[in-house]
Design an enzyme around this catalytic site. Structure first.
Site, PDB file in Angstrom:
ATOM      1  N   GLU A 197      -7.210  31.408  23.146  1.00  0.00           N
ATOM      2  CA  GLU A 197      -6.328  30.795  22.104  1.00  0.00           C
ATOM      3  C   GLU A 197      -6.629  31.062  20.549  1.00  0.00           C
ATOM      4  O   GLU A 197      -5.766  31.494  19.844  1.00  0.00           O
ATOM      5  CB  GLU A 197      -5.623  29.242  22.328  1.00  0.00           C
ATOM      6  CG  GLU A 197      -4.648  29.057  21.599  1.00  0.00           C
ATOM      7  CD  GLU A 197      -4.036  27.748  22.421  1.00  0.00           C
ATOM      8  OE1 GLU A 197      -4.453  27.148  23.409  1.00  0.00           O
ATOM      9  OE2 GLU A 197      -2.706  27.237  21.601  1.00  0.00           O
TER      10      GLU A 197
ATOM     11  N   LYS B   3       3.119  18.991  35.101  1.00  0.00           N
ATOM     12  CA  LYS B   3       2.226  19.937  35.699  1.00  0.00           C
ATOM     13  C   LYS B   3       2.538  20.185  36.974  1.00  0.00           C
ATOM     14  O   LYS B   3       2.312  21.398  37.509  1.00  0.00           O
ATOM     15  CB  LYS B   3       0.742  19.436  35.665  1.00  0.00           C
ATOM     16  CG  LYS B   3       0.034  19.216  34.508  1.00  0.00           C
ATOM     17  CD  LYS B   3      -0.519  20.870  33.992  1.00  0.00           C
ATOM     18  CE  LYS B   3      -1.107  20.595  32.490  1.00  0.00           C
ATOM     19  NZ  LYS B   3      -1.103  21.775  32.094  1.00  0.00           N
TER      20      LYS B   3
ATOM     21  N   GLU C  70      -6.367  34.446  19.835  1.00  0.00           N
ATOM     22  CA  GLU C  70      -4.988  34.950  19.667  1.00  0.00           C
ATOM     23  C   GLU C  70      -4.584  34.526  18.162  1.00  0.00           C
ATOM     24  O   GLU C  70      -3.867  35.162  17.329  1.00  0.00           O
ATOM     25  CB  GLU C  70      -4.276  34.103  20.775  1.00  0.00           C
ATOM     26  CG  GLU C  70      -2.517  34.598  20.786  1.00  0.00           C
ATOM     27  CD  GLU C  70      -1.696  33.700  21.470  1.00  0.00           C
ATOM     28  OE1 GLU C  70      -2.237  32.958  22.281  1.00  0.00           O
ATOM     29  OE2 GLU C  70      -0.448  34.092  21.373  1.00  0.00           O
TER      30      GLU C  70
ATOM     31  N   GLU D 146       5.118  22.941  36.270  1.00  0.00           N
ATOM     32  CA  GLU D 146       4.429  24.116  35.618  1.00  0.00           C
ATOM     33  C   GLU D 146       3.934  24.799  36.955  1.00  0.00           C
ATOM     34  O   GLU D 146       4.100  26.263  36.963  1.00  0.00           O
ATOM     35  CB  GLU D 146       3.322  23.691  34.957  1.00  0.00           C
ATOM     36  CG  GLU D 146       2.595  24.764  34.219  1.00  0.00           C
ATOM     37  CD  GLU D 146       1.323  24.622  33.436  1.00  0.00           C
ATOM     38  OE1 GLU D 146       1.603  24.587  32.028  1.00  0.00           O
ATOM     39  OE2 GLU D 146       0.443  24.022  34.071  1.00  0.00           O
TER      40      GLU D 146
ATOM     41  N   CYS E 109      -0.077  24.370  26.184  1.00  0.00           N
ATOM     42  CA  CYS E 109      -1.162  23.813  27.276  1.00  0.00           C
ATOM     43  C   CYS E 109       0.013  22.468  27.704  1.00  0.00           C
ATOM     44  O   CYS E 109      -0.382  22.400  29.047  1.00  0.00           O
ATOM     45  CB  CYS E 109      -2.238  22.910  26.768  1.00  0.00           C
ATOM     46  SG  CYS E 109      -3.267  24.165  25.681  1.00  0.00           S
TER      47      CYS E 109
ATOM     48  N   SER F 231       2.037  30.044  21.754  1.00  0.00           N
ATOM     49  CA  SER F 231       0.871  31.100  22.323  1.00  0.00           C
ATOM     50  C   SER F 231       1.170  31.357  23.793  1.00  0.00           C
ATOM     51  O   SER F 231       1.600  30.602  24.604  1.00  0.00           O
ATOM     52  CB  SER F 231      -0.566  29.955  22.496  1.00  0.00           C
ATOM     53  OG  SER F 231      -1.388  30.615  23.151  1.00  0.00           O
TER      54      SER F 231
ATOM     55  N   CYS G 244      -2.908  13.631  26.679  1.00  0.00           N
ATOM     56  CA  CYS G 244      -3.000  13.594  28.068  1.00  0.00           C
ATOM     57  C   CYS G 244      -3.578  12.120  28.449  1.00  0.00           C
ATOM     58  O   CYS G 244      -3.281  11.763  29.619  1.00  0.00           O
ATOM     59  CB  CYS G 244      -3.846  14.694  28.773  1.00  0.00           C
ATOM     60  SG  CYS G 244      -3.348  16.150  28.361  1.00  0.00           S
TER      61      CYS G 244
ATOM     62  N   GLU H  71       6.447  32.566  37.287  1.00  0.00           N
ATOM     63  CA  GLU H  71       5.795  33.567  36.461  1.00  0.00           C
ATOM     64  C   GLU H  71       4.321  33.160  36.369  1.00  0.00           C
ATOM     65  O   GLU H  71       3.724  34.057  36.062  1.00  0.00           O
ATOM     66  CB  GLU H  71       6.225  33.748  34.952  1.00  0.00           C
ATOM     67  CG  GLU H  71       6.299  32.372  34.166  1.00  0.00           C
ATOM     68  CD  GLU H  71       7.550  31.432  34.358  1.00  0.00           C
ATOM     69  OE1 GLU H  71       8.214  31.524  35.484  1.00  0.00           O
ATOM     70  OE2 GLU H  71       7.727  30.531  33.297  1.00  0.00           O
TER      71      GLU H  71
END
Lengths: 163, 573
Positions: free
Chosen positions: B278, B357, B281, B360, B298, B318, B502, B365
């Site tokens: 990241e 999560k 990036e 996710e 994230c 990102s 979190c 993908e």
């Protein structure tokens, strides 16, 4: 309902204030016969309200419908007089026969079933109203007959359209 | 300050505050169902009823402002009786299946029924028959157990600005539902799970995968690996009676081995990996004029939030996968090759502070030729349950260390658990990547702490870098709107879906108060201060992974394994 029609309705409420939600919903129902998902999303964007909130407000009131109404709208009176004369049995019978619950429409789009508080015809109790026409002293047997008659009627209509 | 009298004792109160706030400060325990710290009162449940002299009946303390000279009685026979009756009425249509309930032993309704001495059913109400909503991979909704306190609705709207759920219908037929009663899975729900954290009963719970994990562990063909998110070791102790702010990293690792996991890895390791990618990036985008500000990706709740509310901002996200998914990807590639195991035979479990999560992990993908990077996600609560299920006496364990090759972490990776942590970790490495030198002082105070929105300008390599950090999606929405209107001009934005990050995630131990969250955050800063490796690029396992396998950040292999893309989502918003 086309987007154009909806835009006409929204255009009447130039100020995007949330207090216009109910009048807008009433106008949409009048034009479209019910409140569709698509309409809710467009109204939501216009008034900056989430769809869930609009649905929450609309379900608070008995007047709003969320499915396209059927060819025949059956209103079962559940007012006091009709209740005493056994309208809950009539409602049960209709729900069983049509295989839908109050507030729903049959899959073929023929019947919608609705419960209303009082039709103002207590002398005829128990009373049901089909597309504005009152039927007095309804019991289960009479309810079945009415439905059979309407199914037949709609078939004849359909055949006429074909020929 | 004004003077009021509580239970015949004179005490001080702040003018304008609600009575419940005063009573809490006095350590007088008043039961509540609908009260949420920091939000306006709704006065829905009436459990906090108290008597005020001169006012007939009872008043709800949560929504009643104090006034000078007011005389309050908090536990008269009349008040206690009123509370008990309210509770009995709430129970009148409750399913009464406590023994079979996920929240058994941890339910506010059950606890209060016990405390108020409810011992028989006085009222029989008509039970509602709304359907159980199990379609979502993250959250299960059981309207039968709902007491309509409305906290889930308010958190979803006022804190997260998502409004996936609302009170539908009215009177005794009212229930919490989505627009047009669609399942949560196709609604605008972003799976953050904050509704679960505030739910007093089991009306909202996580979709549980405990049995799937247990079955995999006892399947001899499977190599079961587990990773745990940076925040898990910080909060898990609370499930076993330890004080908030106790680190149980070693004990947790021991517990994982005892349960039967074959390999224990740290998601903090892949947080370091995320930083490598990241930060590179970000540097790349700044140099080549890519989409700015770059926004972190994230937090899976946040990613879905962007996909459905701000699809035009997708290029700003990102492309890095989240740490969970990055580790999942290298487990089933690098690790599998190293261990000579087929990726098919690996069952990859992650312990997360997060319900999103779970969603996710199911994103198509985020899989490699049909094999998902992650097979099952457990929340901290589920993991604690698993530990108890396996008969492990947590506090008697002896600390153990995680496994190679993904067992090392820097404290930068650990900081991911808190709002501002990703930013701080990224700045530390970005500084090194851009200047070749380490920062003088690693601490970036502007992005630490509890504030919902934090902004700063930092100087890296002679260039001013505007940064913004937000937690809680309501705050994220404000930041996006400011960026879109031009009121905020920044290069890098960190967003975490849950307030505080979190450590306050939707999968964390229930009933945490603000003070607990502060303690959890402090613990992370303490770890960062006390340990030696404070930057991701110095994590020896990271250095080795790039040397042996990945090559360089943003390289071809990284691109294939560690980066992804997002799509506009059509949901009813």
């Amino acid at each position: 309902m086309t987007d154009l029609q909806l835009n006409d309705i929204l255009g009447k409420y130039a100020e995007c204030k949330r207090e216009y939600l109910i009048p807008i919903l009433q106008d949409v129902q009048e034009a479209q016969g019910f409140i569709s998902k698509e309409a809710v999303q467009i109204i939501g964007k216009y008034l900056n309200l989430p769809s869930s909130k609009i649905y929450g407000v609309a379900t608070f009131y008995n007047q709003f419908r969320f499915n396209a109404p059927g060819r025949y709208i059956i209103q079962v009176c559940r007012g006091t007089a009709c209740h005493v004369k056994g309208s809950s049995n009539v409602l049960d019978a209709l729900q069983r026969e049509l295989k839908i619950k109050a507030g729903e429409t049959t899959r073929d789009g023929l019947f919608s079933l609705e419960v209303v508080a009082c039709l103002g015809a207590c002398g005829l109790a128990p009373v049901i109203c089909i597309n504005g026409e009152f039927h007095a002293n309804v019991d289960n047997a009479k309810a079945y007959q009415l439905i059979k008659k309407l199914i037949k009627e709609s078939k004849v209509e359909a055949d006429n359209v074909k020929s | 300050m004004i003077k009021i009298e509580v239970n015949n004792k004179t005490t001080e109160a702040k003018p304008g505050e609600y009575l419940l706030t005063t009573l809490k400060r006095l350590n007088i325990k008043i039961p509540t169902f609908c009260h949420i710290e920091g939000l306006n009162p709704s006065g829905a449940c009436r459990m906090c009823s108290v008597e005020v002299e001169g006012i007939p009946g009872t008043v709800p303390a949560c929504a009643f402002p104090v006034y000078d000279g007011m005389k309050v009685q908090t536990h008269t026979a009349k008040v206690v009786n009123a509370r008990k009756t309210i509770l009995e009425l709430l129970l009148s249509n409750h399913p009464d299946d406590c023994l079979y309930c996920v929240r058994n032993g941890n339910c506010e309704l059950q606890t209060l029924a016990m405390e108020l001495g409810v011992s028989e059913r006085r009222f029989y109400g008509e039970k509602n028959n709304h359907k159980l909503d199990t379609g979502s991979p993250a959250i299960v909704r059981d309207p039968a157990k709902c007491i309509l306190c409305g906290k889930c609705v308010r958190v979803c709207e006022e804190i997260q600005s998502v409004s996936a759920i609302e009170i539908i219908g009215r009177g005794s037929r009212a229930y919490v539902g989505t627009a047009f009663d669609e399942g949560l899975n196709i609604s605008s729900c972003i799976n953050c799970g904050q509704c679960i954290n505030v739910c007093p009963t089991a009306a909202l719970t996580e979709q549980s995968y405990i049995m799937e994990v247990l079955n995999a562990i006892h399947n001899p063909k499977k190599v079961v690996v587990v990773q745990h998110a940076p925040s898990v070791s910080v909060t898990l102790g609370e499930e076993f009676g330890l004080k908030a702010g106790t680190d149980v990293n070693g004990l947790m690792t021991a517990a994982m081995r005892k349960i039967g996991f074959n390999f224990v890895f740290e998601t903090s390791f892949s947080a370091d990996l995320t930083i490598m990618e990241e930060a590179s990036e970000l540097a790349h985008r700044i140099k080549t004029g890519g989409a700015l500000p770059m926004m972190t990706s994230c937090s899976p709740g946040w990613v879905k939030f962007v996909e459905q509310f701000y699809p035009e901002m997708i290029p700003n996200l990102s492309t890095c996968k989240s740490p969970q998914e990055m580790l999942g990807a290298v487990i089933k590639s690098y690790f599998a090759e190293k261990q000579k195991i087929s990726p098919d035979d690996i069952y990859s479990v992650s312990i997360m502070p997060c319900t999103a999560k779970k969603f996710e992990a199911g994103r198509p993908e985020l899989s490699n030729s049909g094999i998902p990077d992650i097979d099952a996600v457990l929340t901290v609560r589920e993991f604690a349950k698993l530990i108890r299920m396996m008969g492990i006496d947590f506090k008697q364990l002896e600390a153990e260390f995680p496994d190679n090759p993904f067992g090392d972490r820097s404290t930068a990776g650990k900081l991911f658990a808190s709002s501002g942590g990703v930013m701080e970790a990224a700045l530390r490495s970005a500084h090194y990547f851009l200047t070749g030198k380490e920062m003088d002082n690693y601490i970036v105070n502007e992005v630490r702490g509890q504030d919902g929105i934090k902004t700063a300008t930092v100087k890296v390599a002679g260039q001013e870098l505007g940064i913004a950090v937000a937690s809680g999606l309501g705050n994220a929405r404000k930041v996006i709107e400011m960026i879109k209107s031009g009121a905020m001009n920044v290069h890098f934005v960190e967003i975490m879906s849950c307030s505080g990050g979190c450590i306050n995630g939707g999968g964390q131990p229930l009933k945490a108060c603000t003070e607990d969250i502060i303690q959890r955050m402090k613990l992370l800063y303490k770890i960062d201060k006390e340990e030696q490796i404070n930057v991701s690029h110095k994590n020896p396992s990271i250095v080795r992974l790039y040397e042996e396998y990945l090559g360089e950040p943003l390289g071809e292999k990284s691109h294939h394994l560690l980066h992804t893309h997002y799509h506009k989502r059509d949901v009813m918003i």
